[in-house]
Design a protein around this motif. Structure first.
Motif, PDB file in Angstrom:
ATOM      1  N   ILE A  36     -75.647  41.441 -77.031  1.00 35.52           N
ATOM      2  CA  ILE A  36     -75.601  42.354 -75.907  1.00 35.52           C
ATOM      3  C   ILE A  36     -74.345  43.256 -75.930  1.00 35.52           C
ATOM      4  O   ILE A  36     -73.252  42.516 -75.752  1.00 35.52           O
ATOM      5  CB  ILE A  36     -76.393  41.779 -74.597  1.00 35.52           C
ATOM      6  N   GLU A  37     -74.522  44.338 -75.547  1.00 35.40           N
ATOM      7  CA  GLU A  37     -73.200  45.427 -75.447  1.00 35.40           C
ATOM      8  C   GLU A  37     -72.368  44.696 -74.362  1.00 35.40           C
ATOM      9  O   GLU A  37     -73.116  44.488 -73.062  1.00 35.40           O
ATOM     10  CB  GLU A  37     -73.774  46.700 -75.213  1.00 35.40           C
ATOM     11  N   LYS A  38     -70.976  44.611 -74.290  1.00 34.07           N
ATOM     12  CA  LYS A  38     -70.405  43.890 -73.162  1.00 34.07           C
ATOM     13  C   LYS A  38     -70.174  44.632 -72.055  1.00 34.07           C
ATOM     14  O   LYS A  38     -70.078  43.870 -71.044  1.00 34.07           O
ATOM     15  CB  LYS A  38     -68.950  43.645 -73.797  1.00 34.07           C
ATOM     16  N   ASN A  39     -70.374  45.921 -71.907  1.00 31.02           N
ATOM     17  CA  ASN A  39     -70.099  46.599 -70.636  1.00 31.02           C
ATOM     18  C   ASN A  39     -71.278  46.360 -69.863  1.00 31.02           C
ATOM     19  O   ASN A  39     -71.302  45.943 -68.479  1.00 31.02           O
ATOM     20  CB  ASN A  39     -70.204  48.098 -70.664  1.00 31.02           C
ATOM     21  N   LEU A  40     -72.883  46.218 -70.262  1.00 32.40           N
ATOM     22  CA  LEU A  40     -73.887  45.882 -69.729  1.00 32.40           C
ATOM     23  C   LEU A  40     -73.720  44.511 -68.919  1.00 32.40           C
ATOM     24  O   LEU A  40     -74.344  44.106 -67.899  1.00 32.40           O
ATOM     25  CB  LEU A  40     -74.963  46.219 -70.262  1.00 32.40           C
ATOM     26  N   ALA A  41     -73.200  43.659 -69.899  1.00 33.13           N
ATOM     27  CA  ALA A  41     -73.206  42.284 -69.645  1.00 33.13           C
ATOM     28  C   ALA A  41     -72.074  41.862 -68.553  1.00 33.13           C
ATOM     29  O   ALA A  41     -72.621  41.032 -67.432  1.00 33.13           O
ATOM     30  CB  ALA A  41     -72.643  41.585 -70.725  1.00 33.13           C
ATOM     31  N   SER A  42     -71.198  42.835 -68.212  1.00 32.28           N
ATOM     32  CA  SER A  42     -70.081  42.718 -67.411  1.00 32.28           C
ATOM     33  C   SER A  42     -70.489  43.312 -66.107  1.00 32.28           C
ATOM     34  O   SER A  42     -69.987  42.742 -65.053  1.00 32.28           O
ATOM     35  CB  SER A  42     -68.905  42.864 -67.809  1.00 32.28           C
ATOM     36  N   LEU A  43     -71.285  44.525 -66.060  1.00 36.12           N
ATOM     37  CA  LEU A  43     -71.229  45.094 -64.941  1.00 36.12           C
ATOM     38  C   LEU A  43     -72.284  44.781 -63.884  1.00 36.12           C
ATOM     39  O   LEU A  43     -72.498  45.318 -62.911  1.00 36.12           O
ATOM     40  CB  LEU A  43     -71.753  46.556 -65.223  1.00 36.12           C
ATOM     41  N   GLY A  44     -73.377  43.678 -64.050  1.00 31.10           N
ATOM     42  CA  GLY A  44     -74.321  43.437 -63.368  1.00 31.10           C
ATOM     43  C   GLY A  44     -75.233  44.517 -63.210  1.00 31.10           C
ATOM     44  O   GLY A  44     -76.021  44.805 -62.278  1.00 31.10           O
TER      45      GLY A  44
END
Length: 545
Positions: A36-44
């Motif tokens: 999964i693309e990291k930004n989406l994983a970290s943004l909630g």
């Protein structure tokens, strides 16, 4: 059903066939991890909920990072559509299934380009859902529209891996969606569903700015908060892997998950405990605690790394080599302390080249590898696949090695690489050494107690007194259980009686417990090493005993 409708309409685009190469099909299906693309994983981005969330105007998540030694507050705002609301857990499920399809496309073509086509049945099969339920098809259409219409306003939070910059802009995840049977931009009728990923998603996927998610384990989770935490745990646990514990303020966790914040510990546990216990049962966590912060004003959640985290990390023991600049800067949620010496990089490059991979391609793979990626293990797995395959199955072995490394495929548990074998043998030897050391200590402790009791008897009791005492204990034993005389002979009864006497004497003495004895022996060894002398056998008693 999609194919039947396509056949009836002459304007429908020809249906894309599945890969004919059996090697491709095997590798695609064998990988239970999606990326999964990291930004989406970290943004909630996905809010844990079983119900649609309508009426919410926005979801704001605050972050902080250091820039030039100063703490700067950044924010991301998730902007839902009025019609479809915020993306929820079910949307995350479908998005992860889509990543499986995207991984297959990337394998076949080398990179991902728009548009990305998929059938609804394909997505449902990946998720293990019924393909003959009409509601499931409607849910997919609604999911795609929600993903297209939901915006992300980034104030220095979204990282663009290709340009290596932090973006302050407003984005979407999907730029466009055309469902099966609708008109495509070129005037043809869509033979399946098509989505156009946003430019930043494409850029980050093709630049390997990704996080691995074990899709098969994820699908078994029942609690929506558990599912929402899985991508976040990949970041949090990796960043704190040396310490074995990650802590998050309860307030911040509620903000990311978009859940109600409770003031009482009992209500907090009532809300979070089922999901944290579920993550614990699947090995994501070894344990968890909810406790007061050091100021006592708030609560914090402590999450302890579980065996699954360590097991997955052991699959990535081989390091990717630098001196090579990683595309994500230090401030990203990716930890960059994995960089290793150019000597190891040269070794990995050599391993690829001798398997037929071009030097330029090998260098590019190393530049884009994932932190901790077990490249050597993956190459050895490729060796094993080629060795076991029928002659001619892998007509392009170099392509197999490139695919294994580029996609960072997870090795099957049954495969033992040379690195894994060395670790297993070292662990086995360590266990044997530890067990041998413990047995020696136990024998020494037994000798220590025996010598102490013997010395006390020698100093305080005559042989006649000891015989009389033992005879008294023998009579006590027979009085307690008259059947002992029939079961045991006189010699056995005498030994039991003498042991009872020694046990009574031991109770009068100041005898170290086994842990105390072990600590004493450890101190003796440390003193001997410090003094440069020989380490005495544990069986020798100190004069003070």
């Amino acid at each position: 059903m999609d194919n039947v409708r396509a056949a009836q309409n002459p304007r429908v685009k020809p249906h894309e066939t599945e890969p004919q190469n059996s090697q491709q099909k095997f590798l695609a299906s064998s990988n239970d991890f999606v990326h999964i693309e990291k930004n989406l994983a970290s943004l909630g981005f996905f809010t844990p909920s079983t119900k649609k969330i309508k009426g919410s105007k926005k979801k704001t998540i605050l972050f902080s990072k250091e820039v030039d030694g100063k703490k700067v507050e950044l924010r991301a705002v998730i902007l839902p559509s009025a019609e479809y609301g915020l993306p929820i857990t079910a949307d995350q499920d479908k998005f992860l299934a889509l990543q499986k399809i995207i991984a297959d496309i990337r394998y076949q073509k080398g990179m991902v380009n728009n548009p990305i086509g998929f059938t609804s049945a394909e997505l449902l099969r990946i998720l293990g859902l019924k393909v003959n339920a009409g509601k499931n098809y409607s849910d997919i259409l609604e999911w795609a529209k929600r993903m297209t219409l939901t915006g992300i306003s980034s104030e220095g939070v979204v990282y663009l891996a290709g340009k290596q910059v932090w973006a302050s802009d407003t984005f979407h995840v999907f730029e466009r969606f055309v469902s099966f049977g609708k008109e495509m931009p070129d005037g043809t009728i869509a033979d399946k569903n098509y989505i156009w990923l946003s430019e930043w998603q494409l850029e980050n996927i093709n630049s390997n700015h990704l996080l691995p998610i074990d899709l098969e384990t994820y699908k078994q989770l029942k609690n929506h908060i558990s599912k929402a935490l899985v991508p976040l745990l990949q970041i949090w646990l990796y960043a704190t892997r040396a310490g074995g514990c990650f802590e998050k303020r309860y307030h911040d966790l509620c903000q990311i998950l978009n859940i109600r914040q409770y003031p009482n510990l009992s209500r907090i546990k009532e809300k979070l405990a089922p999901s944290l216990e579920e993550l614990k049962s699947y090995g994501y966590l070894a344990n968890w605690k909810i406790e007061k912060t050091s100021s006592g004003a708030n609560y914090k959640i402590a999450l302890y790394h579980g065996e699954k985290f360590h097991r997955d990390q052991r699959r990535r023991l081989a390091q990717c080599g630098p001196g090579l600049e990683k595309k994500a800067p230090v401030e990203t949620l990716q930890d960059n302390d994995h960089l290793i010496s150019s000597e190891v990089h040269s070794s990995l490059l050599e391993e690829m080249v001798k398997r037929g991979v071009g030097e330029a391609t090998a260098g590019d793979l190393l530049r884009n590898c994932t932190p901790g990626q077990p490249i050597l293990d993956q190459l050895e797995w490729g060796d094993s696949l080629i060795r076991q395959a029928p002659r001619g199955k892998f007509y392009n072995p170099a392509g197999l090695y490139i695919h294994l490394v580029r996609e960072n495929l997870i090795l099957p548990e049954s495969f033992e690489s040379s690195q894994k074998r060395r670790l297993r043998e070292a662990l086995q030897q360590a266990r044997e050494d530890e067990e041998s050391h413990r047995l020696r200590l136990e024998l020494a402790y037994s000798d220590y107690k025996k010598e102490l009791i013997d010395r006390h008897i020698q100093r305080n009791f005559s042989k006649e007194h000891m015989r009389s005492w033992a005879q008294s204990k023998r009579l006590e034993l027979l009085e307690q259980d008259k059947r002992l005389k029939d079961r045991w002979n006189e010699q056995t009864l005498q030994v039991l009686a003498e042991n009872k006497v020694r046990s009574d004497i031991a109770k009068r003495l100041s005898i170290m417990t086994f842990p105390e004895f072990c600590k004493r022996e450890q101190r003796k060894q440390q003193r001997a090493i410090t003094d440069g002398g020989a380490v005495q056998s544990p069986t020798l008693l100190e004069n003070s005993l």
